[in-house]
Design a protein around this motif. Sequence first.
Motif, PDB file in Angstrom:
ATOM      1  N   GLY A   1      38.693  34.233  41.073  1.00  7.21           N
ATOM      2  CA  GLY A   1      40.028  34.688  40.758  1.00  7.21           C
ATOM      3  C   GLY A   1      40.177  36.165  40.567  1.00  7.21           C
ATOM      4  N   ALA A   2      41.329  36.778  40.913  1.00  3.29           N
ATOM      5  CA  ALA A   2      41.648  38.183  40.741  1.00  3.29           C
ATOM      6  C   ALA A   2      42.801  38.538  41.642  1.00  3.29           C
ATOM      7  N   GLU A   3      42.976  39.866  41.962  1.00  2.00           N
ATOM      8  CA  GLU A   3      44.016  40.269  42.903  1.00  2.00           C
ATOM      9  C   GLU A   3      43.511  40.267  44.341  1.00  2.00           C
ATOM     10  N   ARG A   4      42.221  40.544  44.513  1.00  2.00           N
ATOM     11  CA  ARG A   4      41.654  40.540  45.868  1.00  2.00           C
ATOM     12  C   ARG A   4      40.275  39.878  45.854  1.00  2.00           C
ATOM     13  N   ILE A   5      39.931  39.289  46.997  1.00  2.00           N
ATOM     14  CA  ILE A   5      38.592  38.749  47.212  1.00  2.00           C
ATOM     15  C   ILE A   5      37.905  39.643  48.238  1.00  2.00           C
ATOM     16  N   TYR A   6      36.706  40.111  47.892  1.00  2.00           N
ATOM     17  CA  TYR A   6      35.916  40.957  48.783  1.00  2.00           C
ATOM     18  C   TYR A   6      34.734  40.135  49.301  1.00  2.00           C
ATOM     19  N   ILE A   7      34.638  40.048  50.613  1.00  2.00           N
ATOM     20  CA  ILE A   7      33.574  39.257  51.238  1.00  2.00           C
ATOM     21  C   ILE A   7      32.596  40.224  51.874  1.00  2.00           C
ATOM     22  N   THR A   8      31.346  40.230  51.378  1.00  2.00           N
ATOM     23  CA  THR A   8      30.366  41.213  51.841  1.00  2.00           C
ATOM     24  C   THR A   8      29.186  40.541  52.506  1.00  2.00           C
ATOM     25  N   TYR A   9      28.674  41.229  53.521  1.00  2.00           N
ATOM     26  CA  TYR A   9      27.428  40.818  54.173  1.00  2.00           C
ATOM     27  C   TYR A   9      26.661  42.093  54.480  1.00  2.00           C
TER      28      TYR A   9
ATOM     29  N   GLU B   1      34.922  42.537  54.171  1.00  2.00           N
ATOM     30  CA  GLU B   1      36.313  42.178  54.444  1.00  2.00           C
ATOM     31  C   GLU B   1      36.958  41.852  53.101  1.00  2.00           C
ATOM     32  N   SER B   2      38.262  41.999  53.020  1.00  2.00           N
ATOM     33  CA  SER B   2      38.949  41.615  51.782  1.00  2.00           C
ATOM     34  C   SER B   2      40.283  40.966  52.115  1.00  2.00           C
TER      35      SER B   2
ATOM     36  N   LYS C   1      33.836  42.568  41.120  1.00  2.00           N
ATOM     37  CA  LYS C   1      33.934  43.623  42.139  1.00  2.00           C
ATOM     38  C   LYS C   1      32.831  44.662  41.967  1.00  2.00           C
ATOM     39  N   ALA C   2      32.377  44.851  40.727  1.00  3.02           N
ATOM     40  CA  ALA C   2      31.306  45.817  40.451  1.00  3.02           C
ATOM     41  C   ALA C   2      29.925  45.251  40.721  1.00  3.02           C
ATOM     42  N   ARG C   3      29.858  44.102  41.379  1.00  7.39           N
ATOM     43  CA  ARG C   3      28.609  43.449  41.783  1.00  7.39           C
ATOM     44  C   ARG C   3      27.804  42.918  40.593  1.00  7.39           C
TER      45      ARG C   3
ATOM     46  N   THR D   1      44.029  24.589  39.743  1.00 10.23           N
ATOM     47  CA  THR D   1      44.086  24.726  41.194  1.00 10.23           C
ATOM     48  C   THR D   1      43.275  25.941  41.586  1.00 10.23           C
ATOM     49  N   ILE D   2      42.904  26.017  42.863  1.00 12.11           N
ATOM     50  CA  ILE D   2      42.142  27.174  43.318  1.00 12.11           C
ATOM     51  C   ILE D   2      42.923  28.456  43.083  1.00 12.11           C
ATOM     52  N   LEU D   3      44.205  28.455  43.447  1.00 10.38           N
ATOM     53  CA  LEU D   3      44.996  29.671  43.275  1.00 10.38           C
ATOM     54  C   LEU D   3      45.071  30.092  41.817  1.00 10.38           C
ATOM     55  N   ASN D   4      45.211  29.128  40.924  1.00 14.09           N
ATOM     56  CA  ASN D   4      45.307  29.469  39.507  1.00 14.09           C
ATOM     57  C   ASN D   4      43.980  30.007  38.976  1.00 14.09           C
ATOM     58  N   VAL D   5      42.891  29.433  39.431  1.00 15.35           N
ATOM     59  CA  VAL D   5      41.591  29.952  39.021  1.00 15.35           C
ATOM     60  C   VAL D   5      41.403  31.377  39.530  1.00 15.35           C
ATOM     61  N   LEU D   6      41.818  31.632  40.762  1.00 17.68           N
ATOM     62  CA  LEU D   6      41.730  32.990  41.317  1.00 17.68           C
ATOM     63  C   LEU D   6      42.493  33.979  40.444  1.00 17.68           C
TER      64      LEU D   6
END
Length: 581
Positions: free
Chosen positions: A40-48, A53-54, A126-128, A150-155
């Motif tokens: 959960g938060a304002e953005r999801i950051y997907i790193t590899y 991507e966010s 976000k700070a890893r 719900t997923i959205l609420n947890v986010l």
Amino acid sequence: MNCLFSSLSTAALRTRRSIAQKYLGWFAFTAVCTAAPAMGAERIYITYGPLEESVSIESLALFAKEGIIDSNLDGLAQYADKTQLAEIRSALQAKSEISHVTIAQFLYTPQGEVLLKRLGRVIQTKARQPGFYAIRAALILAASDPEGLTILNVLRKFPTYGIRIDIARGLAIGNVLTSLINRSNQTIAGVAQLSEAQAASEPAIPPAEMLQPQLPGPYTWKKSSVTVTSPNRARTFDMDIYLPQGSPQPAPVVVISHGLGSDRTSFQYLAKHLASYGFAVAVPEHPGSNAQQIQDLVTGRAREVSEPAEFVNRPLDIKDLLDYLTKLSTTDPTYQGQLDLQRVGVIGQSFGGYTALALAGAGINFAQLDQDCQLENETWNLSLLLQCRARSLERSQYNFGDPRIKAAIAINPIVSSILGETNLSKIQIPVMVIAGSADTVAPALLEQIQPFTWLTSPNKYLVLMNNGTHFSTIEDSPQSIFIPPAQVIGPEPALARRYLSGLSLAFMESYLNNKSNFRPYLEPSYALSISRDTLGLRILRSLTPQQLQQFSSAPPPRRPVSPPTLAPVTLPSPPPIAPVR
């Protein structure tokens, strides 16, 4: 959790073909949005690695509520087809009906914290930083919100601006799970093929001689309930007794031990079935690992799913029960001459399966636990989280074997580490081990099939219910807090219970009453003849470690750890345990 595991394993398989930035990002996104809620938060950051991507949470909300894919999602959505997008949208809106108190109590147990630690390596701030505390807070806050879990609420409840998903770690975990699933599937297929080959060489039961062991027997029975007080422990427990009426001789006794979170009604159908064939059936309720214990956990009166002491108390409950019945048969006119307590069988499911095999002659193997529990935070064997709690027990040589017990059936037992190869090999009475191919709590390969190869009893049976789960044979109980959904219970639970009723009867008639005419109903050919496609049934009489190795292409069998010489402990006695942090 199962949904997350499935998504990660899918990502792991497909990523081998491409590591393009958006491709990886899409599958990470899929894993996040189709899993049990944990972000959960304002953005999801997907790193590899260096790639990232966010996507904004509000873009996900817009997609979930209206099906609109805005510019934030467009780059990722192009890698999914319409069916996948529909599944993700549905998952985002799905609401889990579970209270914040229940969520909180479980997440503060040792088992819950192990799962959070593992999940927190993949789902970070976000700070890893590991997401352990943030995930727990988000789940509890979402469950307490009017919108619900719900997923959205947890986010939205995640207590940092952004969530970072480390796809490399997620894929590494997925690869391990994929390997286990592949080995399990290969093993299950191999067991089925071997059973079918054995069935082909056996003569069929002549129709004129065919019995129907899954149907009720000729005896009526009376049920009574008593409270047993242990003479040597500060413990009392309730017990139901099903006594057959009109039997011409003392009845052999069968004890049924329920699993964690169940109670003495969970297998009352089996107790009634056996009583109708002339068996006296005793069904204890184990305080500390029954449905009431889960209720106490939810309401804050208990700190754990089950205290480590239950690994000692459960077998001692059965011993005390048999002593109580021995006294009852000499002092109570209702039971005088009615019970044969030198012919006792024990049946147990899950934690009760451990109980049955411990009473059959296998003691706690602390050395094996010490070795296996080093990987407690890495395993996909959820039952190990419970088994490892036994390390808190006093290191004594517990001897639970009881000479009155002549046969044992273990359904979905959890035994691979707490009993281990060295101690399971000591069992010499007839044993039946029942596994479900779709058991995600006590995986069939790790907890039943491989342990079956360690048994040295000349009379042993491996029963495999294809598509069976950990809950297939359990009857709904009015005391249960959690009623598993149909997809968790698995297909045709009524059929699973009929399988168990018939097999249990044939096994106990064969080895408690020495009735040879029931032996054919324990053979692979009979199992194949009554098997159904939706819930298959196979039986094996033998399986070697070498055959298992060939089936699963598994790593070489682990080296068994022999328990060190420990001071014997006089049983029964209350087991002292180390304080739980």
